[in-house]
Scaffold this active site. Structure first.
Site, short mmCIF file in Angstrom:
data_model
loop_
_atom_site.label_atom_id
_atom_site.label_comp_id
_atom_site.label_asym_id
_atom_site.label_seq_id
_atom_site.Cartn_x
_atom_site.Cartn_y
_atom_site.Cartn_z
N ARG A 29 0.83 -1.22 0.00
CA ARG A 29 0.00 0.00 0.00
C ARG A 29 0.86 1.27 0.00
O ARG A 29 0.63 2.18 -0.77
CB ARG A 29 -0.87 0.04 1.28
CG ARG A 29 -2.00 -0.93 1.30
CD ARG A 29 -2.89 -0.56 2.50
NE ARG A 29 -3.80 -1.62 2.81
CZ ARG A 29 -3.51 -2.64 3.60
NH1 ARG A 29 -2.33 -2.73 4.17
NH2 ARG A 29 -4.41 -3.58 3.82
N ILE A 30 1.84 1.30 0.92
CA ILE A 30 2.63 2.54 1.05
C ILE A 30 3.51 2.73 -0.19
O ILE A 30 3.58 3.84 -0.74
CB ILE A 30 3.45 2.54 2.36
CG1 ILE A 30 2.49 2.52 3.57
CG2 ILE A 30 4.36 3.76 2.44
CD1 ILE A 30 3.15 2.38 4.93
N THR A 53 11.41 5.13 5.35
CA THR A 53 10.33 5.46 6.29
C THR A 53 9.68 4.18 6.81
O THR A 53 8.59 4.22 7.35
CB THR A 53 9.24 6.32 5.60
OG1 THR A 53 8.82 5.63 4.41
CG2 THR A 53 9.73 7.70 5.24
N ARG A 102 11.42 0.64 8.38
CA ARG A 102 12.05 0.23 9.63
C ARG A 102 13.56 0.30 9.46
O ARG A 102 14.09 -0.12 8.42
CB ARG A 102 11.67 -1.22 10.01
CG ARG A 102 10.28 -1.39 10.58
CD ARG A 102 10.14 -0.77 11.98
NE ARG A 102 8.82 -0.98 12.53
CZ ARG A 102 7.77 -0.16 12.35
NH1 ARG A 102 7.90 0.94 11.63
NH2 ARG A 102 6.61 -0.44 12.91
N GLU A 157 16.20 2.40 17.60
CA GLU A 157 15.46 3.57 18.08
C GLU A 157 15.26 3.52 19.58
O GLU A 157 15.03 2.44 20.13
CB GLU A 157 14.08 3.62 17.40
CG GLU A 157 14.20 3.94 15.94
CD GLU A 157 12.84 4.02 15.24
OE1 GLU A 157 11.80 4.13 15.91
OE2 GLU A 157 12.84 3.98 14.01
N HIS A 196 11.03 9.16 13.61
CA HIS A 196 9.94 8.20 13.35
C HIS A 196 8.58 8.91 13.38
O HIS A 196 7.74 8.61 14.24
CB HIS A 196 9.98 7.05 14.36
CG HIS A 196 9.19 5.85 13.92
ND1 HIS A 196 9.54 4.57 14.22
CD2 HIS A 196 8.05 5.74 13.19
CE1 HIS A 196 8.67 3.72 13.70
NE2 HIS A 196 7.75 4.42 13.08
C1 8YV Z 1 3.43 4.03 13.98
C2 8YV Z 1 4.71 2.70 12.25
O1 8YV Z 1 3.29 5.31 14.43
O2 8YV Z 1 2.57 1.72 12.13
C3 8YV Z 1 3.76 1.59 11.98
O3 8YV Z 1 4.23 0.51 11.58
O4 8YV Z 1 5.84 2.57 11.96
C4 8YV Z 1 4.40 4.03 12.85
O5 8YV Z 1 4.18 4.93 11.85
C5 8YV Z 1 3.85 3.14 15.10
O6 8YV Z 1 4.15 1.87 14.66
C6 8YV Z 1 2.81 3.05 16.17
O7 8YV Z 1 2.97 1.89 16.95
#
Ligand code: 8YV
Length: 328
Positions: free
Chosen positions: A160-161, A241, A243, A272, A290
């Site tokens: 999706r992203i 963006t 991991r 992190e 993040h």
């Molecule tokens: C979230 C994220 O804010 O949803 C994800 O996988 O990386 C972030 O953008 C975070 O995970 C919230 O738990």
């Protein structure tokens, strides 16, 4: 599940409206001061909770799950990525896991695009110059970056992203290339004018900008390894963006420092909230805390998804966002 209201333990402070609704529906234990829980506090939580609502900052590993009481039936994570949860251990213990997919796609893609623009156009460097009072006025040769229009973007992970990034990239005149476990449907490829590369090595060796948009799984850990980073051409930029673990951060910092890669935009890091100190010294990187999905609307939507997942589960149905190990 018994008929009494289930005990839902939420590990971090969520938007007020979400917490209020959760309190109406469930017997909730909230974390009003938003401090992250230690592993010991997490163990305490899983001993008593019927349902746990963790976030990316909670490491729900095999050790934590081994201490879970038999009443723990659902982990309704607030977020899309589930690499902080040991899915195999959860399955073995009969604990369902849900996440919040879909609602942070556009926000994360916006942030990816922001970094795709920011790094080659030296946005942070320019801002630092002005704020430091070191700007001496316009010059034809100062702050020169690289043009985005007409360049090749290689997206790693066309879910999706990745697709939402591709849609934006098209508008900025980038040609879209991608590598994914599976080739996406022909009509999506046609719509995005995207070129599929079966070989990741071959793709990254030919791109001008690379964007990481795949989840972190055992198969994608250090996908951009020291060896692969060497295949990337010196004028190429990398944006992440997803991991931090998908890139070997040490090898990346070294490659950036040596000029083997032109620059990087990083919203996520391998350990992190620690950031590799070598990265902090470099001007050709944009570093963000993040915040890819950090919009008020997004957090609200994520909370609503968590509520729907819990409510459906408590009512005895399969929650809509059930995570299966095979998906990751
Ligand atoms: C979230 C994220 O804010 O949803 C994800 O996988 O990386 C972030 O953008 C975070 O995970 C919230 O738990």
């Amino acid at each position: 599940m018994t008929t009494k209201r289930p005990l839902v333990i939420v590990t971090r402070k969520l938007p007020d409206a979400i917490e209020t609704r959760m309190m109406e529906l469930f017997n909730c234990r909230l974390n009003l001061d938003d401090s992250s829980l230690s592993q010991l506090q997490l163990i305490e939580a899983v001993k008593t909770a019927d349902i746990l609502v963790p976030t990316v900052t909670d490491r729900i590993d095999a050790r934590v799950l081994s201490q879970a009481g038999p009443q723990l039936r659902l982990i309704a994570s607030f977020g899309t990525g589930v690499d902080h949860i040991d899915l195999a251990s959860a399955r073995q213990r009969g604990i369902s896991v849900t996440n919040t997919p879909g609602v942070l796609t556009e926000d994360t893609a916006d942030m990816t695009m922001a970094l795709i623009l920011a790094v080659p156009r030296r946005l942070s460097e320019g801002e630092r110059l002005v704020r430091a009072g070191r700007w001496k006025g316009w010059s034809p040769i100062s702050m020169l970056g690289h043009r985005i229009w007409g360049k090749r973007l290689g997206i790693i992970g066309m879910g999706r992203i990745g697709q939402a990034v591709a849609r934006r990239a098209k508008g900025f005149g980038l040609s879209v290339h991608y590598h994914n476990r599976r080739r996406v449907a022909e009509e999506i490829e046609r719509d995005l004018e995207a070129t599929f590369w079966e070989g990741l090595d071959q793709m990254i060796a030919r791109m001008d900008i690379i964007s990481i948009n795949c989840p972190h799984t055992p198969a994608t850990f250090h996908l951009l390894s020291a060896r692969r980073l060497k295949l990337i051409r010196p004028h190429c930029y990398i944006v992440n963006t997803s991991r931090g673990e998908v890139i070997d951060e040490n090898a990346l910092a070294r490659a950036l420092a040596e000029g083997e890669i032109a620059g990087a935009g990083l919203d996520v890091f391998e350990h992190e909230p620690a950031v590799n100190p070598k990265l902090l010294e470099l001007d050709n990187v944009v570093l963000l805390p993040h915040m890819g999905s950090a919009t008020i609307e997004g957090r609200q939507n994520m909370g609503e998804k968590v509520i729907i997942n819990i409510k459906t589960f408590v009512d005895g149905h399969a929650p809509p966002d059930r995570v299966l190990e095979a998906m990751f």
